[in-house]
Write an enzyme that holds these catalytic residues in place. Structure first.
Site, PDB file in Angstrom:
ATOM      1  N   GLY A  31     -26.876  43.753   0.556  1.00 22.79           N
ATOM      2  CA  GLY A  31     -28.192  43.546   1.144  1.00 22.79           C
ATOM      3  C   GLY A  31     -29.224  43.104   0.118  1.00 22.79           C
ATOM      4  O   GLY A  31     -28.872  42.622  -0.956  1.00 22.79           O
ATOM      5  N   LEU A  33     -31.084  40.564   0.506  1.00 23.49           N
ATOM      6  CA  LEU A  33     -30.567  39.193   0.441  1.00 23.49           C
ATOM      7  C   LEU A  33     -31.570  38.238  -0.199  1.00 23.49           C
ATOM      8  O   LEU A  33     -32.775  38.357  -0.014  1.00 23.49           O
ATOM      9  CB  LEU A  33     -30.239  38.712   1.857  1.00 23.49           C
ATOM     10  CG  LEU A  33     -29.209  39.552   2.620  1.00 23.49           C
ATOM     11  CD1 LEU A  33     -29.021  38.981   4.030  1.00 23.49           C
ATOM     12  CD2 LEU A  33     -27.879  39.623   1.879  1.00 23.49           C
ATOM     13  N   HIS A  34     -31.029  37.297  -0.955  1.00 26.75           N
ATOM     14  CA  HIS A  34     -31.847  36.254  -1.581  1.00 26.75           C
ATOM     15  C   HIS A  34     -31.111  34.921  -1.476  1.00 26.75           C
ATOM     16  O   HIS A  34     -30.015  34.855  -0.871  1.00 26.75           O
ATOM     17  CB  HIS A  34     -32.164  36.619  -3.039  1.00 26.75           C
ATOM     18  CG  HIS A  34     -30.958  37.015  -3.831  1.00 26.75           C
ATOM     19  ND1 HIS A  34     -29.953  36.119  -4.148  1.00 26.75           N
ATOM     20  CD2 HIS A  34     -30.577  38.202  -4.360  1.00 26.75           C
ATOM     21  CE1 HIS A  34     -29.024  36.742  -4.849  1.00 26.75           C
ATOM     22  NE2 HIS A  34     -29.368  38.013  -4.982  1.00 26.75           N
ATOM     23  N   HIS A  37     -27.304  34.778  -2.029  1.00 26.05           N
ATOM     24  CA  HIS A  37     -26.459  35.158  -0.891  1.00 26.05           C
ATOM     25  C   HIS A  37     -26.420  34.018   0.138  1.00 26.05           C
ATOM     26  O   HIS A  37     -25.384  33.730   0.724  1.00 26.05           O
ATOM     27  CB  HIS A  37     -27.019  36.407  -0.197  1.00 26.05           C
ATOM     28  CG  HIS A  37     -27.030  37.632  -1.063  1.00 26.05           C
ATOM     29  ND1 HIS A  37     -28.186  38.202  -1.530  1.00 26.05           N
ATOM     30  CD2 HIS A  37     -26.021  38.392  -1.555  1.00 26.05           C
ATOM     31  CE1 HIS A  37     -27.897  39.267  -2.254  1.00 26.05           C
ATOM     32  NE2 HIS A  37     -26.597  39.404  -2.293  1.00 26.05           N
ATOM     33  N   LYS A 149     -22.388  34.617 -10.451  1.00 34.50           N
ATOM     34  CA  LYS A 149     -23.246  35.457 -11.300  1.00 34.50           C
ATOM     35  C   LYS A 149     -22.523  36.730 -11.728  1.00 34.50           C
ATOM     36  O   LYS A 149     -22.654  37.187 -12.851  1.00 34.50           O
ATOM     37  CB  LYS A 149     -24.554  35.812 -10.592  1.00 34.50           C
ATOM     38  CG  LYS A 149     -25.568  36.304 -11.594  1.00 34.50           C
ATOM     39  CD  LYS A 149     -26.689  37.106 -11.011  1.00 34.50           C
ATOM     40  CE  LYS A 149     -26.336  38.348 -10.335  1.00 34.50           C
ATOM     41  NZ  LYS A 149     -26.285  39.571 -11.146  1.00 34.50           N
ATOM     42  N   VAL A 176     -27.050  30.873  -8.294  1.00 29.62           N
ATOM     43  CA  VAL A 176     -28.318  30.228  -7.901  1.00 29.62           C
ATOM     44  C   VAL A 176     -29.408  30.792  -8.804  1.00 29.62           C
ATOM     45  O   VAL A 176     -29.463  32.001  -9.061  1.00 29.62           O
ATOM     46  CB  VAL A 176     -28.638  30.501  -6.416  1.00 29.62           C
ATOM     47  CG1 VAL A 176     -29.975  29.887  -6.029  1.00 29.62           C
ATOM     48  CG2 VAL A 176     -27.521  29.948  -5.534  1.00 29.62           C
ATOM     49  N   ARG A 187     -31.672  42.887  -8.065  1.00 30.08           N
ATOM     50  CA  ARG A 187     -32.346  43.763  -9.044  1.00 30.08           C
ATOM     51  C   ARG A 187     -33.562  43.096  -9.683  1.00 30.08           C
ATOM     52  O   ARG A 187     -34.366  43.789 -10.311  1.00 30.08           O
ATOM     53  CB  ARG A 187     -31.349  44.194 -10.130  1.00 30.08           C
ATOM     54  CG  ARG A 187     -30.302  45.162  -9.606  1.00 30.08           C
ATOM     55  CD  ARG A 187     -29.493  45.799 -10.713  1.00 30.08           C
ATOM     56  NE  ARG A 187     -28.690  46.899 -10.217  1.00 30.08           N
ATOM     57  CZ  ARG A 187     -27.401  46.824  -9.846  1.00 30.08           C
ATOM     58  NH1 ARG A 187     -26.763  45.673  -9.933  1.00 30.08           N
ATOM     59  NH2 ARG A 187     -26.763  47.886  -9.402  1.00 30.08           N
TER      60      ARG A 187
END
Ligand code: PAF
Length: 285
Positions: A31, A33-34, A37, A149, A176, A187
């Protein structure tokens, strides 16, 4: 978009999808989310007929002094984002469903998990492998999508899927980055404005090293020094490790030009622990 909290209804839904001859892409997440994702979702949409996402903050991959309790939990916002991005179904299991009373089986990854994150976060990859194996067994996708990542995580999952004959394809999609180069991570939300600016030293250092490599530098020690120098110059950045390893075996390399290598870095910015990496493709292939 369909949402499922229980395994039974999710399995029934997915059985129907398979009976229609459709392929299933799976994007497991914790979760918050950015765009990172969302790039996995986009890739899954390109490669598969339907996209299933899971959102579950997995307790077994956090150490006792880590950020399990404070990890960002923004479910309504995540569901909105997932729906806007065309995700077909979201699975949000409860901790009790994933780890019911009496649960006792954990997956132990091999040497790929011994160093780097494995060394600094004991038990972390066992928790990751266990939850990913459980989710893969529940969803049984054609393909599962992970971000570069978390490079070591992706390699360990590829190895697990191969070793345990899961029969799903693992797709690793590029990291990304924000405009200033910082790798997107849930984070990053912990960082103050000042820390966020300082955190850019990590990606700047990696890019400096890539440039030096492209210009002919082959010594891992010299390339490491370039990254470390950037980080040392930022008082708010405290380097945990910067290692240059074989991109498949994750074993340290001394000389990078004849093997495909990757620079892996972990650093603390304030209390926030960030990781990043950059691939150094072999010059001889
Ligand atoms: O990369 C993550 O977000 C997590 O480690 C994963 C793969 C969803 C397992 O909890």
């Amino acid at each position: 978009m369909r949402t499922f909290q229980q395994i039974g209804p999710l399995r029934t839904y997915l059985r129907g999808i398979r009976q229609e001859g459709k392929t299933i892409g799976f994007v497991p997440t914790m979760g918050a989310l950015h765009a990172g994702h969302m790039s996995l979702v986009k890739r899954a949409e390109q490669d598969c007929d339907i996209v299933v996402m899971s959102i579950f903050v997995n307790p077994t991959q956090f150490g006792p002094n880590e950020d399990y309790n404070s990890y960002p939990r923004v479910l309504q916002q995540d569901l909105q984002l997932a729906s806007n991005s065309g995700v077909d179904a979201v699975y949000t299991p409860s901790t009790e469903d994933m780890y019911p009373a009496g649960f006792q089986t954990l997956i132990t990854p091999g040497p790929l998990a011994a160093y780097l994150e494995g060394e600094h976060r004991p038990g972390h990859f066992s928790g990751v492998c266990t939850i990913v194996a459980k989710l893969l067994n529940i969803v049984q996708p054609d393909r599962a999508f992970f971000g570069q990542k978390d490079y070591q995580q992706a390699r360990i999952i590829e190895q697990m899927v191969h070793d345990l004959n899961f029969g799903y394809e693992v797709v690793v999609a590029p990291t990304v980055r924000a405009e200033d180069g910082l790798a997107l991570s849930s984070r990053n939300a912990y960082l103050t404005e000042e820390q966020r600016a300082a955190a850019c030293a990590i990606s700047l250092g990696l890019n400096d090293a890539l440039r030096a490599y492209t210009a002919g530098e082959c010594s891992a020690k010299a390339l490491r020094e370039i990254v470390e120098c950037r980080c040392r110059n930022e008082a708010l950045v405290s380097l945990e490790y910067c290692s240059i390893v074989n991109s498949l075996t994750l074993e340290p390399v001394e000389e990078v030009c004849s093997v495909s290598a990757v620079i892996l870095i972990a650093a603390k910015v304030g209390k926030t622990r960030l990781i990043d990496n950059i691939l150094l493709p072999s010059r001889t292939s």
